[in-house]
Design a protein around this motif. Structure first.
Motif, PDB file in Angstrom:
ATOM      1  N   ASN A  11       1.759 -29.740 -35.175  1.00  0.00           N
ATOM      2  CA  ASN A  11       2.409 -30.651 -34.243  1.00  0.00           C
ATOM      3  C   ASN A  11       1.630 -30.647 -32.932  1.00  0.00           C
ATOM      4  N   GLY A  12       1.363 -31.834 -32.395  1.00  0.00           N
ATOM      5  CA  GLY A  12       0.724 -31.949 -31.093  1.00  0.00           C
ATOM      6  C   GLY A  12      -0.712 -32.407 -31.170  1.00  0.00           C
ATOM      7  N   GLN A  58      -2.217 -27.179 -29.955  1.00  0.00           N
ATOM      8  CA  GLN A  58      -1.315 -27.568 -31.033  1.00  0.00           C
ATOM      9  C   GLN A  58      -0.258 -26.498 -31.294  1.00  0.00           C
ATOM     10  N   ASN A  59       0.763 -26.892 -32.041  1.00  0.00           N
ATOM     11  CA  ASN A  59       1.828 -25.994 -32.474  1.00  0.00           C
ATOM     12  C   ASN A  59       1.849 -25.969 -33.991  1.00  0.00           C
ATOM     13  N   GLU A  78       4.568 -25.619 -36.972  1.00  0.00           N
ATOM     14  CA  GLU A  78       6.011 -25.684 -37.179  1.00  0.00           C
ATOM     15  C   GLU A  78       6.329 -25.723 -38.661  1.00  0.00           C
ATOM     16  N   ARG A 134       9.523 -23.685 -34.580  1.00  0.00           N
ATOM     17  CA  ARG A 134       8.153 -23.596 -34.068  1.00  0.00           C
ATOM     18  C   ARG A 134       7.698 -22.148 -34.232  1.00  0.00           C
ATOM     19  N   GLU A 168       2.922 -21.676 -30.674  1.00  0.00           N
ATOM     20  CA  GLU A 168       3.005 -22.684 -29.629  1.00  0.00           C
ATOM     21  C   GLU A 168       1.742 -22.657 -28.765  1.00  0.00           C
ATOM     22  N   ASN A 169       1.242 -23.844 -28.446  1.00  0.00           N
ATOM     23  CA  ASN A 169       0.084 -24.021 -27.564  1.00  0.00           C
ATOM     24  C   ASN A 169      -1.135 -23.228 -28.012  1.00  0.00           C
ATOM     25  N   GLU A 170      -1.459 -23.336 -29.287  1.00  0.00           N
ATOM     26  CA  GLU A 170      -2.640 -22.672 -29.829  1.00  0.00           C
ATOM     27  C   GLU A 170      -3.851 -23.594 -29.710  1.00  0.00           C
TER      28      GLU A 170
END
Length: 157
Positions: free
Chosen positions: A111-112, A117-118, A120, A131, A134-136
């Protein structure tokens, strides 16, 4: 005579590998939902310049964005092979690369927008969205464990 013998041996080995592979796939198919397909549906977003923006035509008053998520939405859907039972699982428009878990209960996806990206997961019926990461920085690949309880993730640098 020897080339024929070597060819026969190679063919027999190939046949045994193919039959073993076919048996493994047959057992794996029983673990997945009965023929349900998960896919990403891409739709153009409506913009101020409509078709001109979608086609990338530059106009004086508005310059379309080059970012893919500014021009399109990407959402997850499931559908039966005969086209019935179509169900939308996500609505945020930034999802890609769905993968079924081995037991068919979960779908993992990215996602993103890149590069942040995330990762999920969501149940096959669209419930219990979670999730996991997060914010990888650029999620390259991910794989389910055979018990469908863990994910192995490769993250870019």
């Amino acid at each position: 005579m020897r080339p024929v013998l070597y060819g026969a041996i190679a063919f027999a080995c190939l046949l045994s590998v193919v039959s073993a592979f076919a048996q493994d796939n047959a057992s794996d198919d029983a673990l997945l939902p009965e023929g349900v397909i998960v896919y990403v549906e891409q739709k153009p977003k409506t913009t101020r310049d409509g078709l001109a923006s979608y086609l990338g035509v530059r106009r004086e008053r508005y310059q379309p964005s080059q970012a893919i998520y500014d021009r399109f939405t990407f959402d997850l859907f499931t559908i039966d092979p005969d086209g019935s039972n179509r169900r939308q699982l996500t609505t945020d428009g930034m999802n890609e690369r769905p993968r079924w878990s081995w037991d068919g209960e979960w779908i993992a996806y990215v996602n993103g927008p890149e590069p942040i990206q995330n990762l999920e997961v969501i149940r096959a019926d669209g419930s219990s969205r979670k999730r996991l990461l997060e914010n990888e920085q650029l999620i390259e690949r991910f794989w389910w464990s055979h018990d469908s309880k863990k994910l192995l993730v490769a993250i870019g640098t």
